[in-house]
Design an enzyme around this catalytic site. Sequence first.
Site, short mmCIF file in Angstrom:
data_model
loop_
_atom_site.label_atom_id
_atom_site.label_comp_id
_atom_site.label_asym_id
_atom_site.label_seq_id
_atom_site.Cartn_x
_atom_site.Cartn_y
_atom_site.Cartn_z
N ARG A 1 0.84 -1.19 0.00
CA ARG A 1 0.00 0.00 0.00
C ARG A 1 0.88 1.24 0.00
O ARG A 1 1.89 1.29 0.71
CB ARG A 1 -0.88 0.04 1.26
N GLU B 1 -3.88 7.21 -4.79
CA GLU B 1 -4.14 6.73 -6.15
C GLU B 1 -5.45 7.29 -6.68
O GLU B 1 -6.40 7.45 -5.92
CB GLU B 1 -4.21 5.19 -6.13
N HIS C 1 -0.95 0.23 -9.93
CA HIS C 1 -1.59 -0.73 -9.01
C HIS C 1 -2.14 -1.94 -9.80
O HIS C 1 -3.35 -2.14 -9.90
CB HIS C 1 -2.73 -0.04 -8.22
C1 8YV Z 1 -6.46 -5.20 -6.23
C2 8YV Z 1 -5.46 -4.87 -3.85
O1 8YV Z 1 -5.89 -4.54 -7.32
O2 8YV Z 1 -5.83 -7.03 -3.02
C3 8YV Z 1 -5.75 -5.85 -2.78
O3 8YV Z 1 -5.90 -5.40 -1.64
O4 8YV Z 1 -5.24 -3.74 -3.61
C4 8YV Z 1 -5.34 -5.30 -5.27
O5 8YV Z 1 -4.88 -6.58 -5.39
C5 8YV Z 1 -7.71 -4.54 -5.96
O6 8YV Z 1 -8.31 -4.99 -4.81
C6 8YV Z 1 -8.61 -4.76 -7.16
O7 8YV Z 1 -9.87 -4.43 -6.89
#
Ligand code: 8YV
Length: 316
Positions: free
Chosen positions: A235, A264, A282
């Site tokens: 993150r 983001e 991301h």
């Molecule tokens: C995804 C993420 O891109 O898993 C997570 O927490 O941040 C990422 O893997 C995101 O959740 C896609 O919706």
Amino acid sequence: MKPEVLQLSAILIPQIRERLETLFTVHRLFEQSDKDAWLEANGARIRGVITGGHTGITQAVMARLPNLEVIAVNGVGTDAVDLAYARDRGISVTATIGALTEDVADLAIGLLIGVARGISTGDRFVRAGLWATSPTPLAPLPLARQVSGMRVGIVGMGRVGRAVAQRAAAFGCPISYTDLHAQDVPYSFEADLAQLAHNSDALILAAAADKGEALITRDVLKALGREGYLINIARGKLVDEPALLAALEAGEIAGAALDVFADEPRVPEALFAREDVVLQPHRASATVQTRTRMGEMVVASLVDVFAGRQPQGLVQ
Ligand code: 8YV
């Protein structure tokens, strides 16, 4: 009547979208021009929410959904979900635990190789037609940094951290890590983050960000040192971004490769012109295979909660 579900972020796999439409009445809040008015008029009918790891859901939106039973996170991070409020309301929260581990670890290694070996720089160089016109055609770019054997420090030895460690070990990298406690893994535990950074050539962030704290400060970056690389596939808020920029500008670290950012999709523009950084929007879990598995888990968790069963990937 089909349960009504509210989607807060897009699902990119057509079969998953079809499956959702078959089972539920799906509403996409991100397509509504007046989200407030939509929530006011329709919020009470919503029994399930689908959201992304980064998008999460605020208490303010949950408060507009008085009959909400489940929040299915299409991701593993639940730091953007107000878990305490959801718990008080008895709303189940699920995540796609285990579905994206391999992809995220793959990208961590890809980013490490990318930044240390200057892959994006080389790509830009060739595309710009500079290779053929370079005055020293045999060595047109500065030599890069070898990755095999680098001392790798991993912040967070959970599923992703372990998968990154396995991969780095295959490159002959000695591995150390930090976490809240030593884990049952064959790598060397270092309780102090700055010490871990000091002992590492590459510091890879794979920690949860539930505390919202910027662990990577200027001091940690200084400890990583002039030959050190920072890789972040966790993150953005784990990194003090102004401190990272200052450290890059002062040459206090060798480079950084970042898939995630604090705000983001806004990325500090000062990074754009730098050859010592590799930037990704991301995308660590963004493969067809993984997003399909994640989508299947999201569908299954909604079905399970609506049927009164305990879903897989239940966070709370
Ligand atoms: C995804 C993420 O891109 O898993 C997570 O927490 O941040 C990422 O893997 C995101 O959740 C896609 O919706």
